[in-house]
Design a protein around this motif. Structure first.
Motif, PDB file in Angstrom:
ATOM      1  N   GLN A  84       0.909  -1.418  -0.039  1.00 23.08           N
ATOM      2  CA  GLN A  84      -0.048  -0.004  -0.092  1.00 23.08           C
ATOM      3  C   GLN A  84       0.750   1.218  -0.184  1.00 23.08           C
ATOM      4  OE1 GLN A  84       0.609  -1.967   2.403  1.00 23.08           O
ATOM      5  NE2 GLN A  84       0.356  -0.888   4.539  1.00 23.08           N
ATOM      6  N   ASP A  85       2.175   1.262   0.352  1.00 24.83           N
ATOM      7  CA  ASP A  85       3.202   2.313   0.222  1.00 24.83           C
ATOM      8  C   ASP A  85       3.355   2.759  -1.037  1.00 24.83           C
ATOM      9  OD1 ASP A  85       5.924   3.803   1.061  1.00 24.83           O
ATOM     10  OD2 ASP A  85       4.775   3.201   2.679  1.00 24.83           O
ATOM     11  N   VAL A  86       3.545   4.429  -1.036  1.00 29.77           N
ATOM     12  CA  VAL A  86       3.635   4.937  -2.371  1.00 29.77           C
ATOM     13  C   VAL A  86       5.036   5.526  -2.658  1.00 29.77           C
ATOM     14  CG1 VAL A  86       1.226   5.460  -2.432  1.00 29.77           C
ATOM     15  CG2 VAL A  86       2.746   7.102  -1.436  1.00 29.77           C
ATOM     16  N   TRP A  87       5.971   5.274  -1.848  1.00 31.42           N
ATOM     17  CA  TRP A  87       7.615   5.712  -2.118  1.00 31.42           C
ATOM     18  C   TRP A  87       8.431   4.291  -2.493  1.00 31.42           C
ATOM     19  CZ3 TRP A  87       4.407   7.869   1.852  1.00 31.42           C
ATOM     20  CH2 TRP A  87       4.069   9.229   1.485  1.00 31.42           C
ATOM     21  N   ASN A  88       9.404   4.676  -3.103  1.00 27.41           N
ATOM     22  CA  ASN A  88      10.418   3.634  -3.580  1.00 27.41           C
ATOM     23  C   ASN A  88      11.703   3.354  -2.606  1.00 27.41           C
ATOM     24  OD1 ASN A  88       8.791   4.704  -6.335  1.00 27.41           O
ATOM     25  ND2 ASN A  88       9.201   2.566  -6.236  1.00 27.41           N
ATOM     26  N   GLY A  89      11.690   3.955  -1.560  1.00 36.63           N
ATOM     27  CA  GLY A  89      12.948   3.742  -0.916  1.00 36.63           C
ATOM     28  C   GLY A  89      12.665   2.499   0.257  1.00 36.63           C
ATOM     29  N   PHE A  90      11.567   2.043   0.173  1.00 40.53           N
ATOM     30  CA  PHE A  90      11.206   1.213   1.303  1.00 40.53           C
ATOM     31  C   PHE A  90       9.905   0.251   0.834  1.00 40.53           C
ATOM     32  CE2 PHE A  90       8.063   0.328   4.904  1.00 40.53           C
ATOM     33  CZ  PHE A  90       8.810  -0.596   5.625  1.00 40.53           C
ATOM     34  N   GLY A  91       9.870  -0.864   1.213  1.00 40.82           N
ATOM     35  CA  GLY A  91       8.761  -1.796   1.098  1.00 40.82           C
ATOM     36  C   GLY A  91       8.732  -2.628  -0.518  1.00 40.82           C
ATOM     37  N   SER A  92       7.569  -3.205  -0.941  1.00 42.00           N
ATOM     38  CA  SER A  92       7.319  -3.984  -1.925  1.00 42.00           C
ATOM     39  C   SER A  92       8.036  -3.426  -3.171  1.00 42.00           C
ATOM     40  CB  SER A  92       5.969  -4.555  -2.153  1.00 42.00           C
ATOM     41  OG  SER A  92       5.254  -3.388  -2.485  1.00 42.00           O
ATOM     42  N   TYR A  93       8.118  -1.863  -3.412  1.00 42.40           N
ATOM     43  CA  TYR A  93       8.421  -1.442  -4.486  1.00 42.40           C
ATOM     44  C   TYR A  93       9.838  -0.901  -4.417  1.00 42.40           C
ATOM     45  CZ  TYR A  93       4.912  -2.899  -7.665  1.00 42.40           C
ATOM     46  OH  TYR A  93       3.750  -3.574  -8.429  1.00 42.40           O
ATOM     47  N   ALA A  94      10.679  -1.089  -3.695  1.00 40.72           N
ATOM     48  CA  ALA A  94      11.984  -0.393  -3.435  1.00 40.72           C
ATOM     49  C   ALA A  94      12.904  -1.141  -4.508  1.00 40.72           C
ATOM     50  CB  ALA A  94      12.669  -1.180  -1.998  1.00 40.72           C
ATOM     51  N   LEU A  95      13.745  -0.067  -4.936  1.00 40.12           N
ATOM     52  CA  LEU A  95      14.318  -0.342  -6.102  1.00 40.12           C
ATOM     53  C   LEU A  95      15.721  -1.125  -5.636  1.00 40.12           C
ATOM     54  CD1 LEU A  95      14.229   2.940  -8.316  1.00 40.12           C
ATOM     55  CD2 LEU A  95      13.084   0.751  -8.435  1.00 40.12           C
ATOM     56  N   ALA A 146       2.432   0.734  11.471  1.00 41.46           N
ATOM     57  CA  ALA A 146       2.387   2.018  11.573  1.00 41.46           C
ATOM     58  C   ALA A 146       3.466   2.762  10.966  1.00 41.46           C
ATOM     59  CB  ALA A 146       2.443   2.502  13.260  1.00 41.46           C
ATOM     60  N   ARG A 147       2.830   3.740  10.152  1.00 36.66           N
ATOM     61  CA  ARG A 147       3.807   4.587   9.123  1.00 36.66           C
ATOM     62  C   ARG A 147       3.647   5.853   9.128  1.00 36.66           C
ATOM     63  NH1 ARG A 147       7.515   5.553   5.698  1.00 36.66           N
ATOM     64  NH2 ARG A 147       7.412   5.294   3.406  1.00 36.66           N
ATOM     65  N   ILE A 148       4.729   6.757   8.996  1.00 34.53           N
ATOM     66  CA  ILE A 148       4.571   8.050   8.996  1.00 34.53           C
ATOM     67  C   ILE A 148       5.617   8.672   7.922  1.00 34.53           C
ATOM     68  CG2 ILE A 148       6.144   8.651  10.969  1.00 34.53           C
ATOM     69  CD1 ILE A 148       4.566  11.058  11.411  1.00 34.53           C
ATOM     70  N   ALA A 149       5.258   9.692   7.087  1.00 37.85           N
ATOM     71  CA  ALA A 149       6.167  10.107   6.193  1.00 37.85           C
ATOM     72  C   ALA A 149       5.821  11.499   5.709  1.00 37.85           C
ATOM     73  CB  ALA A 149       5.909   9.252   4.795  1.00 37.85           C
ATOM     74  N   TYR A 150       6.730  12.281   5.278  1.00 33.59           N
ATOM     75  CA  TYR A 150       6.736  13.558   4.994  1.00 33.59           C
ATOM     76  C   TYR A 150       7.212  13.792   3.713  1.00 33.59           C
ATOM     77  CZ  TYR A 150       7.051  18.609   4.706  1.00 33.59           C
ATOM     78  OH  TYR A 150       6.944  20.124   4.445  1.00 33.59           O
ATOM     79  N   GLU A 151       6.504  14.218   2.625  1.00 31.26           N
ATOM     80  CA  GLU A 151       6.787  14.521   1.262  1.00 31.26           C
ATOM     81  C   GLU A 151       6.865  16.217   0.959  1.00 31.26           C
ATOM     82  OE1 GLU A 151       5.603  12.239  -1.972  1.00 31.26           O
ATOM     83  OE2 GLU A 151       5.058  13.838  -3.010  1.00 31.26           O
TER      84      GLU A 151
END
Length: 455
Positions: free
Chosen positions: A140-151, A233-238
């Motif tokens: 469900q995450d939307v950034w690429n530094g972490f998680g299932s779509y990390a590069l 739990a997740r928190i992020a700032y863009e």
């Protein structure tokens, strides 16, 4: 480059895949002007295909015969993966990602990633909020530094010494909670187009079991299962400005994990044999034994999407504390008991850093570095007990069209299981066969030719 999300792509996903410029084919409202039905005129169905050819620096050992028998030094996955994907609106406020995949390595077709969302906004649009139900923690995450779509994100068949005792790559448990393992539901909010909050709960959702409940058979088939619920739990700032986008975030996961019942790993068998003990699967795990994992992560991402240049820098650091069940911990093998952990508590830290660059959205590549370290646990990991590994990925890409990517990749392994010497080879058919000689981390180095298509 796909499947990376740009700032707009992140908003599309956070809005529940519902953003569209097309009017509804069928639309109806009630007396209060609320939608009662909303059907799109063009379903967002896509095909995702990956084809890969991998060549090892050294031919792997034969899995069914003793040394000197060995397998071919290459593998051709045609296809490596083939998926049908729907990613779009189901109604004006409900959308989803629904994926059906043929997996070349498994040789089977099955349900892959699923993410269903309901979203809405406050009146002044300062708050976007939603509910997600998904079967892959971090999908469900939307950034690429972490998680299932990390590069890097191209699926490759690498690390043949995964069949060597203690030589598989260790990693935090958060990386392993994917389709067929868990299912979860969560709520999230995105404030002022910049600050993201999420809280989700996951439960075991084992696939392919004969029993509707989690029992010893399904545990053995799936390598274990989540006990009760696992909070995340997740928190992020863009911040976005011009062609630039930057993000920093953090996450926390707590998992009670039931190890698989009746399973015996190669390193445990070797350790038992060396200690003069006889191992049987019934001795391996005690009923009710549960390990506790706490994963804390910090991640970051910077993107520049210019008219000619595209580049990014992203990654994460994840620290994991594993509290082992007292039923599974002991310093030595004694009698009928069969402990599999030396320490009551084990720690693991993983660092992933990736940099990428593309010119004119056509020529590009990436360099990625991964290093994992942790406490020594000889019973769990074999040898000197270290879970350490380190490897780099070097990739060149040619993108003649935005949905068509040719990939040339080299995976270079510097450290595998702390380069314990010697690596013992596990043979299911010939358990007493001689060890495959002179095995080293660099034997796993792999050239990859790949093709990624989305249409």
């Amino acid at each position: 480059m796909p499947p990376e999300l740009t700032p707009f792509g992140r908003r599309f996903k956070l809005n529940g895949y519902t953003l569209t410029t097309r009017p509804a084919l069928v639309n109806d409202i009630d007396d209060y002007k609320r939608n009662t039905v909303w059907l799109t005129d063009l379903p967002g169905v896509a095909i995702l295909a990956q084809i890969g050819y991998d060549h090892y620096d050294r031919a792997p050992p034969d899995t069914g015969n003793p040394y000197p028998a060995h397998a071919q030094s290459d593998t051709y996955q045609f296809p490596d993966q083939f998926s049908l994907v729907y990613a779009g609106a189901i109604s004006d406020r409900v959308g989803g990602w629904l994926q059906l995949t043929y997996n070349g390595q498994a040789g089977s077709v099955g349900i892959d990633n699923i993410d269903l969302r309901y979203t809405d906004h406050t009146v002044n649009n300062s708050w976007l909020w939603g509910i997600t139900a998904n079967n892959y923690l971090t999908f469900q995450d939307v950034w690429n530094g972490f998680g299932s779509y990390a590069l890097p994100n191209f699926n490759t068949v690498t690390l043949w010494s995964g069949g060597v005792a203690g030589a598989g790559l260790s990693g935090p448990i958060i990386n392993a909670l994917g389709p067929g393992t868990v299912g979860g539901i969560g709520a999230y909010a995105f404030y002022n187009d910049s600050l993201y909050f999420e809280f989700s709960e996951y439960h075991s959702a084992l696939a392919g079991g004969a029993s509707p409940t989690t029992d010893s058979a399904s545990l053995a088939a799936n390598g274990g299962a989540v006990d009760r619920f696992a909070p995340y739990a997740r928190i992020a700032y863009e911040r976005d400005w011009g062609y630039h986008s930057a993000e920093i975030g953090a996450s926390a996961l707590y998992v009670n994990w039931i190890p698989s019942v009746g399973y015996i790993s190669a390193q445990q068998a070797l350790a038992a044999t060396a200690a003069g003990n006889t191992y049987t699967p019934a001795q391996t795990f005690y009923p009710g034994a549960t390990n506790r994992y706490t994963d804390l992560s910090v991640d970051w991402q910077y993107q520049y999407n210019g008219d000619h240049d595209i580049y990014g820098f992203m990654g994460h650091v994840t620290h994991e504390q594993q509290q082992n069940s007292p039923l599974l911990v002991a310093a030595t093998f004694t009698g009928a008991s069969s402990p599999i952990y030396t320490n009551p508590t084990d720690n693991l830290t993983q660092l992933l850093v990736t940099a990428e660059y593309f010119r004119d959205r056509r020529f590009g590549g990436l360099v990625s570095f991964t290093r994992t370290t942790g406490t020594s646990d000889p019973l769990a990991n074999g040898g000197n007990g270290s879970p350490a590994n380190q490897f780099e990925v070097f990739e060149l890409d040619y993108v003649p069209w935005l949905n068509f990517r040719f990939i040339l990749q080299y995976n270079a392994y510097q450290v595998v299981a702390n380069n314990q010497s010697p690596f013992y080879l596990s043979h299911a058919t010939f358990p007493n066969s001689p060890a495959f000689p002179n095995v080293k981390a660099s034997d796993n180095n792999t050239w990859v030719l790949g093709l990624w298509m989305d249409f």
